[in-house]
Design an enzyme around this catalytic site. Structure first.
Site, PDB file in Angstrom:
ATOM      1  N   CYS A 164     -53.925  92.998  81.213  1.00 19.83           N
ATOM      2  CA  CYS A 164     -53.859  93.761  80.536  1.00 19.83           C
ATOM      3  C   CYS A 164     -53.823  92.761  79.085  1.00 19.83           C
ATOM      4  O   CYS A 164     -54.765  92.936  78.415  1.00 19.83           O
ATOM      5  CB  CYS A 164     -53.631  95.359  80.206  1.00 19.83           C
ATOM      6  SG  CYS A 164     -54.372  95.827  81.662  1.00 19.83           S
TER       7      CYS A 164
ATOM      8  N   CYS B  53     -49.524  95.195  80.871  1.00 23.16           N
ATOM      9  CA  CYS B  53     -48.974  94.154  81.891  1.00 23.16           C
ATOM     10  C   CYS B  53     -49.566  92.527  81.460  1.00 23.16           C
ATOM     11  O   CYS B  53     -50.149  93.112  80.503  1.00 23.16           O
ATOM     12  CB  CYS B  53     -49.334  94.377  83.664  1.00 23.16           C
ATOM     13  SG  CYS B  53     -51.425  94.771  83.426  1.00 23.16           S
TER      14      CYS B  53
ATOM     15  N   GLU C  18     -56.044  99.917  80.647  1.00 25.72           N
ATOM     16  CA  GLU C  18     -56.371  99.573  79.979  1.00 25.72           C
ATOM     17  C   GLU C  18     -57.399  99.053  79.966  1.00 25.72           C
ATOM     18  O   GLU C  18     -58.356  99.259  79.397  1.00 25.72           O
ATOM     19  CB  GLU C  18     -56.087  98.138  79.022  1.00 25.72           C
ATOM     20  CG  GLU C  18     -54.126  98.708  78.673  1.00 25.72           C
ATOM     21  CD  GLU C  18     -53.023  99.226  80.245  1.00 25.72           C
ATOM     22  OE1 GLU C  18     -51.861  98.492  79.335  1.00 25.72           O
ATOM     23  OE2 GLU C  18     -53.409  99.131  80.844  1.00 25.72           O
TER      24      GLU C  18
ATOM     25  N   HIS D  53     -57.433  98.582  85.746  1.00 27.74           N
ATOM     26  CA  HIS D  53     -55.850  99.780  85.189  1.00 27.74           C
ATOM     27  C   HIS D  53     -56.390 100.429  83.572  1.00 27.74           C
ATOM     28  O   HIS D  53     -57.295 100.910  84.005  1.00 27.74           O
ATOM     29  CB  HIS D  53     -54.801  98.181  84.491  1.00 27.74           C
ATOM     30  CG  HIS D  53     -54.160  97.412  85.476  1.00 27.74           C
ATOM     31  ND1 HIS D  53     -53.254  97.392  85.041  1.00 27.74           N
ATOM     32  CD2 HIS D  53     -54.598  97.285  86.769  1.00 27.74           C
ATOM     33  CE1 HIS D  53     -52.993  96.303  85.991  1.00 27.74           C
ATOM     34  NE2 HIS D  53     -53.768  96.331  87.409  1.00 27.74           N
TER      35      HIS D  53
ATOM     36  N   ASN E  79     -55.422 104.600  84.777  1.00 26.69           N
ATOM     37  CA  ASN E  79     -54.905 103.822  86.429  1.00 26.69           C
ATOM     38  C   ASN E  79     -55.675 104.359  87.335  1.00 26.69           C
ATOM     39  O   ASN E  79     -55.392 105.572  87.591  1.00 26.69           O
ATOM     40  CB  ASN E  79     -53.686 103.318  86.439  1.00 26.69           C
ATOM     41  CG  ASN E  79     -53.378 102.295  87.233  1.00 26.69           C
ATOM     42  OD1 ASN E  79     -53.772 103.022  88.589  1.00 26.69           O
ATOM     43  ND2 ASN E  79     -52.432 101.033  87.276  1.00 26.69           N
TER      44      ASN E  79
ATOM     45  N   ASP F 294     -48.418  97.950  92.491  1.00 24.61           N
ATOM     46  CA  ASP F 294     -48.906  98.283  91.253  1.00 24.61           C
ATOM     47  C   ASP F 294     -48.606  96.318  89.932  1.00 24.61           C
ATOM     48  O   ASP F 294     -49.823  96.522  89.609  1.00 24.61           O
ATOM     49  CB  ASP F 294     -49.251  99.127  90.260  1.00 24.61           C
ATOM     50  CG  ASP F 294     -49.773  99.274  89.524  1.00 24.61           C
ATOM     51  OD1 ASP F 294     -51.034  99.028  89.009  1.00 24.61           O
ATOM     52  OD2 ASP F 294     -49.020  99.486  88.097  1.00 24.61           O
TER      53      ASP F 294
END
Length: 149
Positions: free
Chosen positions: A85, A82, A57, A55, A44, A145
């Site tokens: 992602c 999240c 990922e 992020h 991140n 975030d």
């Protein structure tokens, strides 16, 4: 050949620690093929780059470069993905997601499972405590975030 998910998670944890050392949120990820070969790794970098789309990922995914298919790929992340992602994982049909932890944030893992993605939660105490410590010290950044006001 049996894949070592713990070793794969260690790569993502290294990335999470790198992000923390840079002043960012400690979430790391890595993309592997089905033989365990590392394709890309990232963390991140929302704070570092002033870019809300970076992020862990997405960073790992971008660094892996184009792949002919993702169905046989493994996304390893220190935290449950999240919704953003999770959408990336579903969009490209990444076959397996290894999650370090889902205690601090459960994200879209149940939705991924419902959509045929294999999700394995490692329940890593190291991942849990790394992010919990960060959240305690930086609640406003964490809320930003995850999109909470």
């Amino acid at each position: 050949m049996k894949l070592d998910y713990g070793e794969m998670l260690r790569v993502a944890l290294e990335e999470a620690r790198r992000g923390l050392a840079e002043g960012g949120i400690p979430i790391g990820a890595a993309l592997f093929d089905n033989k365990g070969n590392l394709l890309g790794r990232g963390h991140n970098r929302r704070i570092q780059e002033n870019d809300p789309s970076v992020h862990g990922e997405t960073d790992a995914f971008r660094k892996a470069g184009r792949q002919r298919t993702y169905a046989d790929k493994i996304m390893v992340t220190t935290l449950a993905p999240c919704w953003y992602c999770s959408g990336l994982i579903k969009q490209f049909n990444i076959g397996t997601v290894i999650v370090g932890e889902s205690v601090n944030f459960s994200g879209g893992i149940e939705w991924l499972r419902e959509n045929g993605i294999k999700v394995i939660d490692m329940h890593s105490e190291e991942c849990i405590s790394l992010l919990a410590d960060y959240i305690r010290g930086h609640p406003e950044i964490w809320n930003e975030d995850i999109g909470v006001e």
